[in-house]
Write a protein that holds these residues in place. Sequence first.
Motif, PDB file in Angstrom:
ATOM      1  N   ILE A  69      27.004  46.853  33.560  1.00  0.00           N
ATOM      2  CA  ILE A  69      26.516  45.476  33.600  1.00  0.00           C
ATOM      3  C   ILE A  69      27.671  44.481  33.607  1.00  0.00           C
ATOM      4  O   ILE A  69      27.503  43.313  33.979  1.00  0.00           O
ATOM      5  N   ALA A  70      28.883  44.929  33.214  1.00  0.00           N
ATOM      6  CA  ALA A  70      30.040  44.030  33.202  1.00  0.00           C
ATOM      7  C   ALA A  70      30.546  43.731  34.604  1.00  0.00           C
ATOM      8  O   ALA A  70      31.293  42.759  34.789  1.00  0.00           O
ATOM      9  N   PHE A  71      30.160  44.520  35.597  1.00  0.00           N
ATOM     10  CA  PHE A  71      30.666  44.320  36.950  1.00  0.00           C
ATOM     11  C   PHE A  71      30.139  42.993  37.503  1.00  0.00           C
ATOM     12  O   PHE A  71      29.004  42.607  37.231  1.00  0.00           O
ATOM     13  N   PRO A  72      30.930  42.248  38.274  1.00  0.00           N
ATOM     14  CA  PRO A  72      30.525  40.910  38.730  1.00  0.00           C
ATOM     15  C   PRO A  72      29.176  40.857  39.429  1.00  0.00           C
ATOM     16  O   PRO A  72      28.449  39.872  39.285  1.00  0.00           O
ATOM     17  N   THR A  73      28.809  41.872  40.199  1.00  0.00           N
ATOM     18  CA  THR A  73      27.546  41.821  40.936  1.00  0.00           C
ATOM     19  C   THR A  73      26.335  41.896  40.027  1.00  0.00           C
ATOM     20  O   THR A  73      25.214  41.652  40.473  1.00  0.00           O
ATOM     21  N   PHE A 109      36.248  43.217  29.744  1.00  0.00           N
ATOM     22  CA  PHE A 109      36.252  43.505  31.178  1.00  0.00           C
ATOM     23  C   PHE A 109      36.775  42.297  31.950  1.00  0.00           C
ATOM     24  O   PHE A 109      37.622  42.432  32.846  1.00  0.00           O
ATOM     25  N   GLN A 110      36.299  41.110  31.587  1.00  0.00           N
ATOM     26  CA  GLN A 110      36.737  39.894  32.258  1.00  0.00           C
ATOM     27  C   GLN A 110      38.227  39.662  32.047  1.00  0.00           C
ATOM     28  O   GLN A 110      38.952  39.261  32.969  1.00  0.00           O
ATOM     29  N   ALA A 111      38.709  39.932  30.832  1.00  0.00           N
ATOM     30  CA  ALA A 111      40.129  39.751  30.548  1.00  0.00           C
ATOM     31  C   ALA A 111      40.982  40.737  31.349  1.00  0.00           C
ATOM     32  O   ALA A 111      42.097  40.417  31.763  1.00  0.00           O
ATOM     33  N   ALA A 112      40.459  41.938  31.564  1.00  0.00           N
ATOM     34  CA  ALA A 112      41.234  42.960  32.269  1.00  0.00           C
ATOM     35  C   ALA A 112      41.280  42.724  33.772  1.00  0.00           C
ATOM     36  O   ALA A 112      42.302  42.975  34.422  1.00  0.00           O
ATOM     37  N   PRO A 117      37.390  45.474  40.541  1.00  0.00           N
ATOM     38  CA  PRO A 117      38.193  46.676  40.314  1.00  0.00           C
ATOM     39  C   PRO A 117      37.802  47.795  41.265  1.00  0.00           C
ATOM     40  O   PRO A 117      36.686  47.834  41.781  1.00  0.00           O
ATOM     41  N   THR A 118      38.732  48.690  41.487  1.00  0.00           N
ATOM     42  CA  THR A 118      38.411  49.884  42.264  1.00  0.00           C
ATOM     43  C   THR A 118      37.558  50.816  41.413  1.00  0.00           C
ATOM     44  O   THR A 118      37.423  50.635  40.195  1.00  0.00           O
ATOM     45  N   ALA A 119      36.977  51.809  42.049  1.00  0.00           N
ATOM     46  CA  ALA A 119      36.164  52.773  41.313  1.00  0.00           C
ATOM     47  C   ALA A 119      36.969  53.474  40.215  1.00  0.00           C
ATOM     48  O   ALA A 119      36.493  53.599  39.078  1.00  0.00           O
ATOM     49  N   PRO A 120      38.200  53.951  40.474  1.00  0.00           N
ATOM     50  CA  PRO A 120      38.986  54.558  39.383  1.00  0.00           C
ATOM     51  C   PRO A 120      39.300  53.579  38.256  1.00  0.00           C
ATOM     52  O   PRO A 120      39.247  53.951  37.086  1.00  0.00           O
TER      53      PRO A 120
END
Length: 516
Positions: free
Chosen positions: A124-128, A150-153, A159-162
């Motif tokens: 859920i942290a992912f932008p989409t 997550f936002q700070a990182a 981010p990429t999948a890895p």
Amino acid sequence: MTDSRVASAPHQVRETHQPDGPLLRLLGPRRPAHGTAAGPYTIRSGQVLRLLTRQLFGYPGSRPALSAPDPVPDAATAVPTVDNGGLSPDRRTYRLHIRQDLLWDAQQARQLVSGDFIRGFKRIAFPTAARGRHYLTDTIEGMAEYCAAFQAAFGEQAPTAPDLAQFQRAHPVAGLSAVDSQTLEIRLRGPASDFLHILATGFAAAAPREYDYYVPDSHELYRNATSAGPYRALRRRSLGHDLVLEPNPRWQPDSDPIRARTAGLIEICADGGTEPPGAASPFAPASAVPGEPAQRGPNFLTCLVFNPDATGSVRSAVVRRAVAVAIERGQLAAAAAQVPGATARPLYGLVTPGSPGYREESAAGDPALARRLLADAGYRDGVRLSLRGTDTATAAGPVVDALSASLARAGIWLVPARRPDAWDLRLLDWTPDWYGDNGRAVAGALLRKAGGRYDSGVDRLVEAALAEPDPARTDQMWREVDLAVRREAPVIALSATECRCCVPMQDAGPEVHWLR
């Protein structure tokens, strides 16, 4: 540094499975377009994902949405209560047991486990997924901190999948823990009466470990990831179709209390849209069971939203209340019902039918009272308000005409907004993420949409209503929320439109069965 374990996707060899059943051709996923020619023939992206994954709880496809169903166990074995040990006495800790007959359609069949739900929550942290993130950050302990980290990182970078997989492994969420492979414990920030509804949305769907090999919400993910639902994505790309689903051979009807498989191949045409299937979409059943009336539900609410940044008359709550009391909601509902295949009912406030606090009221407007309110605010000669154009169905034609006519009787005249950024009010179609006890998904969400220009006491009323264990008291508290919102009137509810959640394309042929 890249972790080689998640740097590339594993190669999978799938067994072939002969489709059994008729072809179903659907339009979507794309933005809802209720009033366009394709509107009634559009499927929501959450309805696609419902066929591919599992939630802890869900809604049966055979029950009409208007009955405001409570969520029933899907991957969970039972509804948690204090008596059965699934809910702590303070109503803040859920211990959920997961069915043992659920399999991911991997190269080697693999059981769905509690860690798959934790992985799903973390995504859920992912932008989409921003639209539905607040449901989890507002309720689950530590989820807001996880999303902040997550936002700070990553900031605004995707981010990429890895990168995403490594971040998930390195950052636990305080309120999520796997007691064992089939037991999940969730701790909340405070009691939440609608938490099972949140767990029934796509925001809380399980995510297999194969998701770590692909960017979230990408077409590549849905063509290559494993499925635990009745269908799976067909690997080969079909000319002219964005997505083709075929039966999942690992899925068994006895393992799924809320879904059925009534079609063979399902061809999904995007019809020019570019939105891939994403978890941030309603997970309502697609339609009814063959032979039964098509499922209907309050698919979208039509509201009038005031511009929180506007200057002039609409900064007065009295003017906004005058607009609210002037509206002839019966005529508005009749106009909204002109959407093909739809019916509509008047909506009096932001508490919807089937939710605690809902009351039937008169749909008639009161232009005399509206004129008195305008006079009290210093507008004895009436007021002109600019209406922003929108691409939703209700903004075109009948609804705007009915709205303009009812407001004009009270001395409120609508004029077109001259610029997209300069408007007093606009029409908005809003699709709740669930029905029934959905004050958070309607009143809370729409007040956020309005920019927060309302008495801050409403926030406290909403939190108190969600934490209240007594149903009678809850009903009264949501009524208080509704009345408090009406006093400030940043959003005015107009109608609730019910239509088929999904119907096949016109040329699909007579043998098409409904999804469920």
